[in-house]
Motif scaffolding. Structure first.
Motif, PDB file in Angstrom:
ATOM      1  N   GLU A  83      -9.116  -5.130  11.653  1.00 56.13           N
ATOM      2  CA  GLU A  83      -8.357  -5.233  10.410  1.00 56.13           C
ATOM      3  C   GLU A  83      -8.135  -3.822   9.902  1.00 56.13           C
ATOM      4  O   GLU A  83      -8.661  -2.857  10.465  1.00 56.13           O
ATOM      5  CB  GLU A  83      -9.096  -6.066   9.364  1.00 56.13           C
ATOM      6  N   ALA A  84      -7.356  -3.690   8.847  1.00 56.73           N
ATOM      7  CA  ALA A  84      -7.124  -2.373   8.261  1.00 56.73           C
ATOM      8  C   ALA A  84      -6.917  -2.539   6.763  1.00 56.73           C
ATOM      9  O   ALA A  84      -6.601  -3.634   6.273  1.00 56.73           O
ATOM     10  CB  ALA A  84      -5.901  -1.713   8.899  1.00 56.73           C
ATOM     11  N   VAL A  85      -7.105  -1.454   6.035  1.00 57.41           N
ATOM     12  CA  VAL A  85      -6.740  -1.398   4.624  1.00 57.41           C
ATOM     13  C   VAL A  85      -5.663  -0.324   4.500  1.00 57.41           C
ATOM     14  O   VAL A  85      -5.904   0.842   4.814  1.00 57.41           O
ATOM     15  CB  VAL A  85      -7.944  -1.073   3.721  1.00 57.41           C
ATOM     16  N   HIS A  86      -4.494  -0.750   4.087  1.00 55.61           N
ATOM     17  CA  HIS A  86      -3.361   0.160   3.965  1.00 55.61           C
ATOM     18  C   HIS A  86      -3.164   0.533   2.505  1.00 55.61           C
ATOM     19  O   HIS A  86      -3.137  -0.341   1.628  1.00 55.61           O
ATOM     20  CB  HIS A  86      -2.087  -0.500   4.490  1.00 55.61           C
ATOM     21  N   GLU A  87      -2.997   1.828   2.243  1.00 63.59           N
ATOM     22  CA  GLU A  87      -2.717   2.299   0.885  1.00 63.59           C
ATOM     23  C   GLU A  87      -1.254   2.724   0.802  1.00 63.59           C
ATOM     24  O   GLU A  87      -0.790   3.584   1.559  1.00 63.59           O
ATOM     25  CB  GLU A  87      -3.622   3.469   0.514  1.00 63.59           C
ATOM     26  N   THR A  88      -0.514   2.089  -0.106  1.00 63.24           N
ATOM     27  CA  THR A  88       0.891   2.426  -0.299  1.00 63.24           C
ATOM     28  C   THR A  88       1.000   3.764  -1.022  1.00 63.24           C
ATOM     29  O   THR A  88       0.030   4.267  -1.597  1.00 63.24           O
ATOM     30  CB  THR A  88       1.616   1.338  -1.106  1.00 63.24           C
ATOM     31  N   VAL A  89       2.200   4.318  -1.017  1.00 61.51           N
ATOM     32  CA  VAL A  89       2.401   5.630  -1.625  1.00 61.51           C
ATOM     33  C   VAL A  89       2.140   5.609  -3.127  1.00 61.51           C
ATOM     34  O   VAL A  89       1.797   6.642  -3.717  1.00 61.51           O
ATOM     35  CB  VAL A  89       3.831   6.147  -1.309  1.00 61.51           C
ATOM     36  N   ASP A  90       2.253   4.418  -3.754  1.00 63.88           N
ATOM     37  CA  ASP A  90       1.973   4.322  -5.196  1.00 63.88           C
ATOM     38  C   ASP A  90       0.523   3.936  -5.480  1.00 63.88           C
ATOM     39  O   ASP A  90       0.175   3.589  -6.611  1.00 63.88           O
ATOM     40  CB  ASP A  90       2.940   3.336  -5.874  1.00 63.88           C
ATOM     41  N   ALA A  96       8.952   4.796  -2.053  1.00 59.26           N
ATOM     42  CA  ALA A  96       8.439   4.660  -3.419  1.00 59.26           C
ATOM     43  C   ALA A  96       7.230   3.720  -3.463  1.00 59.26           C
ATOM     44  O   ALA A  96       6.639   3.528  -4.515  1.00 59.26           O
ATOM     45  CB  ALA A  96       9.535   4.150  -4.354  1.00 59.26           C
ATOM     46  N   GLY A  97       6.893   3.107  -2.314  1.00 58.15           N
ATOM     47  CA  GLY A  97       5.751   2.200  -2.247  1.00 58.15           C
ATOM     48  C   GLY A  97       6.103   0.735  -2.386  1.00 58.15           C
ATOM     49  O   GLY A  97       5.222  -0.118  -2.306  1.00 58.15           O
ATOM     50  N   ALA A  98       7.382   0.406  -2.602  1.00 59.29           N
ATOM     51  CA  ALA A  98       7.806  -0.988  -2.720  1.00 59.29           C
ATOM     52  C   ALA A  98       7.850  -1.640  -1.337  1.00 59.29           C
ATOM     53  O   ALA A  98       8.143  -0.982  -0.335  1.00 59.29           O
ATOM     54  CB  ALA A  98       9.166  -1.089  -3.390  1.00 59.29           C
ATOM     55  N   LEU A  99       7.558  -2.942  -1.299  1.00 54.68           N
ATOM     56  CA  LEU A  99       7.547  -3.702  -0.054  1.00 54.68           C
ATOM     57  C   LEU A  99       8.767  -4.613   0.014  1.00 54.68           C
ATOM     58  O   LEU A  99       9.138  -5.240  -0.985  1.00 54.68           O
ATOM     59  CB  LEU A  99       6.260  -4.517   0.043  1.00 54.68           C
ATOM     60  N   HIS A 100       9.363  -4.687   1.186  1.00 54.18           N
ATOM     61  CA  HIS A 100      10.568  -5.483   1.400  1.00 54.18           C
ATOM     62  C   HIS A 100      10.452  -6.231   2.727  1.00 54.18           C
ATOM     63  O   HIS A 100       9.865  -5.730   3.685  1.00 54.18           O
ATOM     64  CB  HIS A 100      11.809  -4.599   1.475  1.00 54.18           C
ATOM     65  N   LEU A 101      11.066  -7.405   2.780  1.00 58.09           N
ATOM     66  CA  LEU A 101      11.275  -8.091   4.050  1.00 58.09           C
ATOM     67  C   LEU A 101      12.622  -7.681   4.604  1.00 58.09           C
ATOM     68  O   LEU A 101      13.605  -7.583   3.858  1.00 58.09           O
ATOM     69  CB  LEU A 101      11.246  -9.612   3.864  1.00 58.09           C
ATOM     70  N   ILE A 102      12.687  -7.427   5.907  1.00 62.46           N
ATOM     71  CA  ILE A 102      13.966  -7.188   6.559  1.00 62.46           C
ATOM     72  C   ILE A 102      14.114  -8.206   7.679  1.00 62.46           C
ATOM     73  O   ILE A 102      13.138  -8.657   8.259  1.00 62.46           O
ATOM     74  CB  ILE A 102      14.093  -5.755   7.098  1.00 62.46           C
ATOM     75  N   ARG A 103      15.341  -8.543   7.954  1.00 58.52           N
ATOM     76  CA  ARG A 103      15.582  -9.612   8.933  1.00 58.52           C
ATOM     77  C   ARG A 103      16.643  -9.168   9.918  1.00 58.52           C
ATOM     78  O   ARG A 103      17.662  -8.599   9.533  1.00 58.52           O
ATOM     79  CB  ARG A 103      16.017 -10.882   8.202  1.00 58.52           C
ATOM     80  N   GLY A 104      16.413  -9.417  11.198  1.00 53.17           N
ATOM     81  CA  GLY A 104      17.403  -9.160  12.223  1.00 53.17           C
ATOM     82  C   GLY A 104      18.086 -10.456  12.599  1.00 53.17           C
ATOM     83  O   GLY A 104      17.444 -11.372  13.102  1.00 53.17           O
TER      84      GLY A 104
END
Length: 269
Positions: free
Chosen positions: A110-117, A241-249
């Motif tokens: 597992e991991a703990v990810h820290e966003t830029v914000d 900016a640290g915001a999370l988004h879903l992208i779809r192909g």
């Protein structure tokens, strides 16, 4: 999403993909390759079920496009992209190597990810949460068979839809949205994920496993599921900016048409 340009290119800080299921006839490797060609990131999380060892026990299916995906991922790891691989239940054979390295790829439980914000997110595949929906080993086996059947039917349906000029349609997604037991199982899973993140004092959780892409706010916890490359063909990105988004192909892998659009789904539960 500011990082999405008019040519369908995306530049982002972090990219999460999971449930690719290389080795399965249902894997949409061509769509994923198009995404990887269009996204530039600093860190890439492979959040489990990248290779479907279970499927290959039943039937060996490995077209050249599946080799291309692996080569692309390894190439990214050599080009200053930090690649973290967290094995899932379908590729659990690799869990015994967690804590080690495969070339430039870091294997982790597992991991703990820290966003830029400054927000901190637990990153897991998500099969650890199956207890919440009371899956027995038999239920999981039956569920895998049923899901495989649904996807086989879905392929036939979409071949007809393609011939008649209609867009892709997911039978499995329809079942999840219209069968009460499926909805209840998804809700129980998400509640367990949120509780796990809260108990660890984190701001959110990022997982895969369900093949159900979603970004949803649960009071103090942000739940993110990056989806899959079998049905939804989605990934999760963190912008600068640290915001999370879903992208779809979405689209025809045989064309050069840009396939990407971005969406931010921060709903209140």
């Amino acid at each position: 999403m500011e990082a999405l340009n008019t040519e369908g290119k995306i530049s982002c800080r972090t990219l999460w993909i999971s449930d690719v299921h290389l080795g399965s006839v249902h894997c949409k490797a061509d769509y994923l390759l198009q995404l990887l060609d269009r996204v530039k990131c600093e860190r890439l999380y492979l959040v489990g079920d990248i290779v479907d060892v279970w499927a290959m026990h039943r039937r060996v299916y490995w077209p050249e496009s599946h080799n291309h995906v692996l080569r692309k991922l390894l190439k990214l790891s050599r080009k200053h992209v930090e690649v973290i691989y967290i094995p899932g239940n379908h590729d659990q054979n690799f869990r015994e190597f967690c804590g080690g390295e495969f070339g430039n790829v870091h294997l982790r439980q597992e991991a703990v990810h820290e966003t830029v914000d400054g927000r901190r997110f637990l990153v897991i595949h998500g099969d650890e949460l199956d207890y919440a929906v009371r899956y027995s080993r038999l239920n999981r086996a039956i569920g895998d068979i049923a899901y495989d059947f649904l996807m086989s039917v879905n392929r036939q349906v979409n071949r007809y839809r393609e011939m008649t000029g209609k867009p892709y349609w997911s039978l499995a997604k329809w079942v999840k949205g219209h069968i009460a037991q499926a909805e209840q199982a998804i809700d129980a899973y998400q509640d367990a994920a949120v509780l796990m993140a809260r108990q660890r004092g984190l701001d959110g959780i990022i997982c895969g496993h369900l093949h159900h892409p979603l970004i949803q706010q649960y009071e103090d916890i942000l739940y993110c599921n990056d989806g899959d490359w079998v049905e939804s063909c989605t990934a999760l990105v963190e912008d600068f900016a640290g915001a999370l988004h879903l992208i779809r192909g979405i689209g025809d892998p045989a064309t050069a048409t840009p396939l990407l659009f971005a969406e931010t789904q921060t709903q209140e539960a």
